[in-house]
Write a protein that holds these residues in place. Structure first.
Motif, short mmCIF file in Angstrom:
data_model
loop_
_atom_site.label_atom_id
_atom_site.label_comp_id
_atom_site.label_asym_id
_atom_site.label_seq_id
_atom_site.Cartn_x
_atom_site.Cartn_y
_atom_site.Cartn_z
N LEU A 172 -11.87 2.47 4.08
CA LEU A 172 -11.71 1.13 3.86
C LEU A 172 -12.53 0.17 4.78
O LEU A 172 -12.84 -0.85 4.51
N TYR A 208 -9.67 -5.29 3.98
CA TYR A 208 -9.13 -3.98 3.91
C TYR A 208 -8.76 -3.48 4.89
O TYR A 208 -8.29 -2.34 4.93
N ASN A 228 -12.85 0.80 -3.75
CA ASN A 228 -12.30 1.00 -4.92
C ASN A 228 -12.85 1.63 -6.04
O ASN A 228 -12.61 1.94 -6.78
#
Ligand code: HEC
Length: 429
Positions: free
Chosen positions: A323, A384, A351
């Motif tokens: 992240l 994130y 992602n």
């Protein structure tokens, strides 16, 4: 020069005519070919995207959202800096394609004449690479709980192969994609002592550190990661991975519970080469297994390097962080001192775990160094970031960090491979 002039003229023309959108753009003639080429690999039933974009009825309700997604370059997902290298699987849209999609939406989403539509693109149901010659599935379903963290699970699957085969393509398909974060495969050759005490077919949790000892976890037959798209074999060059008779395939499975208990049975499909390949595909990784990213740092840089042990050609790269990952760069330096940057990912997005396949392979003589630079944002500005007040270390869960620079290279199929390893592994600095 002439080309540039024409390009300039075209740009000006678009600018002038941008306001009254050309009303000639229709779904059948102009839009569907773009969706087929750039979107349907994901936007079709059973694949990774939430909705299908196969025909007019599918696409019409999404028109506004399509316009937005292509203008902001959110779709299709692609993160390589276009000024560095060319990639065979580059799915980013050309300016012309973006203009066409936008003009269709702004011009009233006309369907057009059915006779203008191209034939529908053929997909093999359930597989993206084409029809497999062999499918190996976990014999027992793994129960994924509704919540909590699940440690990486492993399962050993025998191939029962009686002779050596060359694998031209492989594709891992999770049983329940909604809880699958990733699958990494490894080839366990006959006679290997690696996790030899485990029972094949039964999912297990290895003792800490045992699974990755000696870098055996080699991603030999690819894996499953979010956003990964498998190219049909017909599109690729003739290169393959050697799978020896009696080998096992090992899955590393990372399940991420999503509120609903479920079960998963992951499988892998293999397509075999019908003749000996021209190139043997190998894996490398410039990785850093010990790292500490200070709390609050917004641009923390790490480097790792590995050395390629054979005369080879670089064919692909896949950077990996969690992240806090922010940007990546790959640079190769040959023994003669010549060096080049071969991939730059200025805005890494956790992602989307994309592999970048080079359009033209890049020569790497034996001894070439593959240097990976990664940048991390451990500050509160990173939306994130689960905890900007924490120093972050290497770890398997996404709240911990990784620094991996996977790459693939090809060698002559006759090349003798030392100690059966397919990896070029390196440390950091
Ligand atoms: C690699 C797979 C992939 C490709 C290729 C792809 N998409 Fe997507 N798309 C997704 C996934 C997954 C989502 C849902 C997650 C997300 O929004 O990030 C999505 C979401 C969307 C959305 C909803 C966006 C939103 O903000 O909610 C639109 C619109 C869209 N895609 C359009 C397209 C179009 C048009 C193309 C081709 C030009 C395309 N996509 C290509 C995987 C893909």
């Amino acid at each position: 020069m002439r080309l540039r002039l024409i390009a300039l003229a075209l740009t000006t023309a678009t600018a002038i005519f941008a306001a009254p959108v050309p009303s000639t753009v229709t779904f059948n003639k102009d839009v569907l070919p773009i969706l087929q080429k750039r979107c349907q690999e994901c936007h079709r039933p059973g694949e990774v995207a939430p909705m299908a974009l196969m025909n007019y009825n599918d696409a019409r309700p999404w028109a506004k959202s399509i316009r937005q997604a292509v203008l902001t370059k959110k779709m299709p997902p692609w993160f390589a800096d276009p000024s560095v290298g060319h990639f065979a699987n580059d799915r980013s849209l050309s300016k012309n394609e973006i203009d066409t999609l936008v003009a269709w939406v702004e011009g009233g989403t006309k369907e057009g004449n059915a006779k203008d539509a191209p034939p529908s693109r053929e997909f093999v149901d359930g597989w993206n690479m084409g029809k497999p010659d062999m499918v190996i599935e976990m014999p027992n379903a793994f129960p994924v709980p509704a919540s909590g963290q699940v440690e990486y699970q492993y399962v050993i699957l025998p191939t029962h192969l009686k002779e050596d085969v060359w694998v031209l393509a492989s594709e891992v398909r999770p049983g329940d994609r909604s809880v699958m974060h990733h699958v990494i495969t490894s080839i366990r050759e006959p006679g290997s002592k690696w996790m030899a005490d485990q029972q094949p077919g039964v999912v297990f949790l290895p003792p800490r550190g045992a699974a990755n000892r000696g870098g055996v976890l080699d991603g030999g037959l690819g894996g499953y990661v979010p956003g990964q798209v498998i190219r049909p074999v017909s599109e690729g060059p003739h290169r393959a991975t050697l799978l020896k008779a009696g080998s096992d395939i090992v899955f590393q499975l990372h399940y991420t519970p999503n509120g609903k208990a479920t079960t998963d049975k992951t499988k892998i499909g293999l397509i075999f080469a019908k003749e000996p390949p021209k190139e043997r595909l190998m894996g490398g990784n410039s990785a850093l297994l010990r790292l500490a990213i200070p709390a609050g740092e917004s641009n923390y840089q790490l480097k790792a390097v590995s050395t390629v042990p054979y005369d080879s050609e670089l064919v692909s790269m896949m950077p990996h962080a969690h992240l806090r990952g922010k940007a990546f760069e790959y640079k190769i330096t040959r023994p003669d001192g010549s060096s080049e940057v071969v991939l730059r990912v200025p805005k890494y997005d956790f992602n989307w775990q994309l592999t970048y396949w080079l359009d033209a392979p890049i020569h790497m003589p034996k001894g070439t160094k593959v240097e990976l630079t990664a940048w991390y944002d451990n500050s509160a500005n990173n939306p994130y970031n689960p905890d900007p007040t924490k120093e972050v270390h290497w770890g398997e869960q996404t709240t911990e960090e990784m620094m991996m620079g996977y790459f693939n290279y090809v060698v002559d199929p006759g090349q003798e491979i030392k100690d059966g390893r397919t990896r070029a592994t390196g440390g950091g600095q």
